[in-house]
Design an enzyme around this catalytic site. Sequence first.
Site, PDB file in Angstrom:
ATOM      1  CG  ASP A 104      18.417  58.726  24.047  1.00  0.00           C
ATOM      2  OD1 ASP A 104      18.432  59.973  24.058  1.00  0.00           O
ATOM      3  OD2 ASP A 104      18.726  58.066  23.041  1.00  0.00           O
ATOM      4  CG  HIS A 127      21.304  60.845  22.511  1.00  0.00           C
ATOM      5  ND1 HIS A 127      20.029  60.996  22.023  1.00  0.00           N
ATOM      6  CD2 HIS A 127      22.126  61.035  21.448  1.00  0.00           C
ATOM      7  CE1 HIS A 127      20.068  61.253  20.719  1.00  0.00           C
ATOM      8  NE2 HIS A 127      21.333  61.285  20.345  1.00  0.00           N
ATOM      9  CG  ASP A 143      23.527  58.739  18.850  1.00  0.00           C
ATOM     10  OD1 ASP A 143      24.103  58.400  19.900  1.00  0.00           O
ATOM     11  OD2 ASP A 143      22.302  58.910  18.771  1.00  0.00           O
ATOM     12  CD  GLU A 144      20.837  62.258  16.637  1.00  0.00           C
ATOM     13  OE1 GLU A 144      20.145  62.297  15.606  1.00  0.00           O
ATOM     14  OE2 GLU A 144      20.362  62.111  17.768  1.00  0.00           O
ATOM     15  CD1 TRP A 160      26.065  54.490   7.207  1.00  0.00           C
ATOM     16  CD2 TRP A 160      24.838  52.998   6.074  1.00  0.00           C
ATOM     17  NE1 TRP A 160      25.559  55.124   6.103  1.00  0.00           N
ATOM     18  CE2 TRP A 160      24.803  54.237   5.395  1.00  0.00           C
ATOM     19  CE3 TRP A 160      24.135  51.902   5.547  1.00  0.00           C
ATOM     20  CZ2 TRP A 160      24.084  54.421   4.204  1.00  0.00           C
ATOM     21  CZ3 TRP A 160      23.419  52.080   4.369  1.00  0.00           C
ATOM     22  CH2 TRP A 160      23.407  53.324   3.705  1.00  0.00           C
ATOM     23  CG  PHE A 219      10.826  48.590  12.168  1.00  0.00           C
ATOM     24  CD1 PHE A 219      11.352  48.742  10.887  1.00  0.00           C
ATOM     25  CD2 PHE A 219      10.687  47.297  12.660  1.00  0.00           C
ATOM     26  CE1 PHE A 219      11.737  47.647  10.111  1.00  0.00           C
ATOM     27  CE2 PHE A 219      11.055  46.185  11.899  1.00  0.00           C
ATOM     28  CZ  PHE A 219      11.587  46.364  10.630  1.00  0.00           C
ATOM     29  CG  ASP A 220      11.539  55.985  14.098  1.00  0.00           C
ATOM     30  OD1 ASP A 220      12.130  55.369  13.179  1.00  0.00           O
ATOM     31  OD2 ASP A 220      12.010  57.020  14.621  1.00  0.00           O
ATOM     32  CD1 TRP A 278      15.330  54.865  15.778  1.00  0.00           C
ATOM     33  CD2 TRP A 278      16.156  55.199  17.823  1.00  0.00           C
ATOM     34  NE1 TRP A 278      16.676  54.592  15.731  1.00  0.00           N
ATOM     35  CE2 TRP A 278      17.210  54.796  16.972  1.00  0.00           C
ATOM     36  CE3 TRP A 278      16.445  55.471  19.166  1.00  0.00           C
ATOM     37  CZ2 TRP A 278      18.524  54.646  17.424  1.00  0.00           C
ATOM     38  CZ3 TRP A 278      17.756  55.325  19.610  1.00  0.00           C
ATOM     39  CH2 TRP A 278      18.767  54.926  18.749  1.00  0.00           C
ATOM     40  CB  THR A 279      10.019  54.141  21.792  1.00  0.00           C
ATOM     41  OG1 THR A 279      11.007  54.531  22.762  1.00  0.00           O
ATOM     42  CG2 THR A 279      10.239  52.701  21.373  1.00  0.00           C
ATOM     43  CD  GLU A 280      12.629  59.549  19.281  1.00  0.00           C
ATOM     44  OE1 GLU A 280      12.311  58.414  18.861  1.00  0.00           O
ATOM     45  OE2 GLU A 280      13.723  60.087  19.033  1.00  0.00           O
TER      46      GLU A 280
HETATM   47  C1  TNX Z   1      18.241  59.551  15.450  1.00  0.00           C
HETATM   48  S1  TNX Z   1      19.611  56.895  15.192  1.00  0.00           S
HETATM   49  C2  TNX Z   1      18.737  59.042  16.638  1.00  0.00           C
HETATM   50  C3  TNX Z   1      17.797  58.682  17.707  1.00  0.00           C
HETATM   51  C4  TNX Z   1      16.391  59.058  17.352  1.00  0.00           C
HETATM   52  C5  TNX Z   1      16.096  58.658  15.914  1.00  0.00           C
HETATM   53  C6  TNX Z   1      14.675  58.890  15.502  1.00  0.00           C
HETATM   54  C7  TNX Z   1      20.495  57.606  16.163  1.00  0.00           C
HETATM   55  C8  TNX Z   1      21.793  57.045  16.286  1.00  0.00           C
HETATM   56  N1  TNX Z   1      20.049  58.681  16.820  1.00  0.00           N
HETATM   57  O1  TNX Z   1      18.202  59.284  18.909  1.00  0.00           O
HETATM   58  O2  TNX Z   1      15.527  58.402  18.221  1.00  0.00           O
HETATM   59  O3  TNX Z   1      16.940  59.381  15.065  1.00  0.00           O
HETATM   60  O4  TNX Z   1      14.392  58.276  14.256  1.00  0.00           O
END
Ligand code: TNX
Length: 533
Positions: free
Chosen positions: A182, A245, A308-309, A377, A406-407, A454-456
Amino acid sequence: MFRLFCVLFVSSFPLVAQVIPRPMAEKSAAGNLRLGPEVKVAFPEGGEALLAPMLRHAGLKASAAGAADAVVKFQTPAAGDKIASGEGYRLKITPDGVTIVATTPAGRLYGWQSFVQIAEAAEKSDGTTSLACREIADKPRFAWRGYMLDESRHFTGEAGVKRLLDAMSRYKLNRFHWHLTDSPGWRIEIKRYPELTRTGGRGNESDLRPDAPAQFYTQDQVRDIVAYAKERGIIVIPEIDMPGHADAAVKAYPEHDGGGFLQKGRTDKWPRFTFNPAKKETLEFLDHILDEVASLFPDAGVIHFGGDEVHFGWHKWPELPEVQDLMKRENLKQLADVETWFNRRMAGKINQLGFKTGGWDEIAARELPADQTLVWWWRHDKPQVLRQALDAGYPVVLCPRRPCYFDFVQHESHQTGRRWGGFNPLQDVYQFPKGLDLSDADANQVLGIQACLWTEAAVTQARRDFLTWPRLIALAEAAWTPEKRKDFASFETRLKSQLAWLEGHGIGFYDPFAGSPEVSDKGAKPEYPDKPE
Ligand code: TNX
């Protein structure tokens, strides 16, 4: 016929429940089995090293014995047994001993795990452990019972991962989704491109120093962890996130930069968010990475390529000559079409390697072959995307942010962690996926459920533990136990003794009964448990 059997079996059963996840069917019987401190076991071939230590927490010592002397025996089922096949098993405790009936290594392991939990909860006096006699017939509700760990934002390391796999296997979870790459860090050694880890492995979400230590798994460590998981009935699914990412990889190999975005007022986040989606050399670079990943995870069945994103960071794409050429050549009208083209190109590579492609739910719109693709999903606020994925025929893993991320905080009083129109308490995790309103046909396409960490905002191992436990135990029961057998009050009763097990294994948790203090990240510094480079 089968259903009728289950109903009779369950309804004649008074309370002997101690096992998590709760078995499909249990029936108590007269009498007790009395065990001394040493338990003779006729282990399945090669099983002793794995199974014997698990009994220690029950205060018992398992020692290998031949079938004639053993108190615990393993058997294969009669032909046509629909329960003791695959991951299923039967467990019978009589005054004379214990029989575990199963067909596969996973079934034998799960039968043993149930026996171990019963032994832990059994009455003990004067060196004798008394197990109430019973019969269990058990098999999982869902084939996919998963947990995802983000290693990029903050790194866990080999010891932490093995400890996690031990606990997952105790609760009959069988998929470890390993988010290895990432923006903050690239965590898997790729021999052909050493800078991916040497440079791309440096730093993390809370340590942006250019000379921060590099943290990653060597290929030997990866193979070791994959084998360790396999022994415990767990398949490891690697995720190599693309085309977004991607900062860590692009930092190491800037020639593959597809541009990104800068958050307002900041220069550090994430200027190289994407790979160039159209450059020939970049596509080949990703091909070579996938070649090595495929060889490290021979049994994964699916390679997850993120997806994603992407639209968060594709603003520079129109300026890239390779993207301009591609759009002209392929007559692509918009950036989403470029994303689709890239996804199809890379999914083709993954399929050629003999794997299915996995991706986050954005890929449901990317026109990938339904029989070669799995969709995760995750956007709980977009049920229409789940609908789209199901209608397109994709097998789906359910891991919506609410309640599977779980974050998110797990108790109202917790100050750090995410909220989004609420949070993710234990009970919501337990109830899942009830309320999703899936038809029978939909349910056939649902492979199972998964939690994601997710570990931010999980800088330390103590914090990651706190977010994970005991919610992952609730998810395990939700994934294993048939809807009709789920009961939160019963779960809470059984959970109490599991907290002692976690504690005994050095695993932190939130204690929902005592309302233990929050383990937050405030003031926390990233840990470098493995030798920094
Ligand atoms: C969205 S879930 C993301 C992650 C982030 C997360 C934080 C996903 C497919 N992408 O990159 O860490 O939200 O909750």
